[in-house]
Scaffold this motif. Structure first.
Motif, mmCIF file in Angstrom:
data_model
loop_
_atom_site.group_PDB
_atom_site.id
_atom_site.type_symbol
_atom_site.label_atom_id
_atom_site.label_comp_id
_atom_site.label_asym_id
_atom_site.label_seq_id
_atom_site.Cartn_x
_atom_site.Cartn_y
_atom_site.Cartn_z
ATOM 1 N N MET A 1 -42.420 -90.740 31.387
ATOM 2 C CA MET A 1 -42.677 -91.197 32.734
ATOM 3 C C MET A 1 -42.658 -89.989 33.665
ATOM 4 N N TYR A 2 -43.433 -90.086 34.725
ATOM 5 C CA TYR A 2 -43.489 -89.023 35.724
ATOM 6 C C TYR A 2 -42.931 -89.543 37.047
ATOM 7 N N GLN B 1 -43.598 -93.605 40.533
ATOM 8 C CA GLN B 1 -43.352 -93.429 39.107
ATOM 9 C C GLN B 1 -44.650 -93.758 38.392
ATOM 10 N N LEU B 2 -45.104 -92.831 37.580
ATOM 11 C CA LEU B 2 -46.330 -93.026 36.818
ATOM 12 C C LEU B 2 -45.988 -93.140 35.341
ATOM 13 N N ALA B 3 -46.754 -93.921 34.638
ATOM 14 C CA ALA B 3 -46.541 -94.111 33.207
ATOM 15 C C ALA B 3 -46.672 -92.789 32.465
ATOM 16 N N ALA B 4 -45.909 -92.684 31.385
ATOM 17 C CA ALA B 4 -45.887 -91.449 30.594
ATOM 18 C C ALA B 4 -47.253 -91.119 29.997
ATOM 19 N N ASP B 5 -48.073 -92.128 29.752
ATOM 20 C CA ASP B 5 -49.374 -91.883 29.137
ATOM 21 C C ASP B 5 -50.483 -91.610 30.158
ATOM 22 N N THR B 6 -50.127 -91.409 31.406
ATOM 23 C CA THR B 6 -51.106 -91.124 32.454
ATOM 24 C C THR B 6 -51.830 -89.820 32.143
ATOM 25 N N VAL C 1 -52.216 -86.215 35.514
ATOM 26 C CA VAL C 1 -51.328 -86.703 36.569
ATOM 27 C C VAL C 1 -51.683 -86.073 37.914
ATOM 28 N N GLU D 1 -41.443 -84.615 35.081
ATOM 29 C CA GLU D 1 -41.446 -85.483 33.913
ATOM 30 C C GLU D 1 -40.003 -85.906 33.644
ATOM 31 N N GLU E 1 -37.232 -88.711 31.568
ATOM 32 C CA GLU E 1 -37.052 -89.604 30.438
ATOM 33 C C GLU E 1 -36.592 -90.956 30.950
ATOM 34 N N MET E 2 -37.064 -91.992 30.314
ATOM 35 C CA MET E 2 -36.646 -93.346 30.700
ATOM 36 C C MET E 2 -35.246 -93.587 30.182
#
Length: 84
Positions: free
Chosen positions: A1-2, A46-51, A54, A80, A82-83
């Motif tokens: 996640m970003y 917050q952007l999804a990690a697979d974005t 970015v 970046e 970590e969740m």
């Protein structure tokens, strides 16, 4: 996640009326050493990690919705995380 932190302020050529009001109030309170106050906006996204790309996504969000590009300027930080 970003985690994206976006800071928006008026361009230097645009009068910041809220900043000027705050500065005047501070001067009335005997804080005459304050020379300038800039008021702005702050966003956290917050952007999804697979974005993908970015940086391009953040620029598009700012230019299309979050920032009045005629009057405001912006900068941002991408982190970046970590969740939990």
């Amino acid at each position: 996640m970003y985690l994206v932190k976006i800071y928006v302020t008026y361009k230097p050529s645009i009068l910041d009326p809220k900043g000027e009001s705050i500065k005047a109030a501070l001067h009335r309170m005997d804080y005459s050493q304050v020379e300038n106050v800039t008021m702005g906006k702050y966003f956290e996204l917050q952007l999804a990690a697979d974005t993908k790309d970015v940086d391009a996504v953040v620029k598009a969000l700012c230019d299309q919705l979050l920032v009045n590009v005629n009057m405001e300027t912006y900068r941002y930080e991408i982190e970046e995380v970590e969740m939990a």
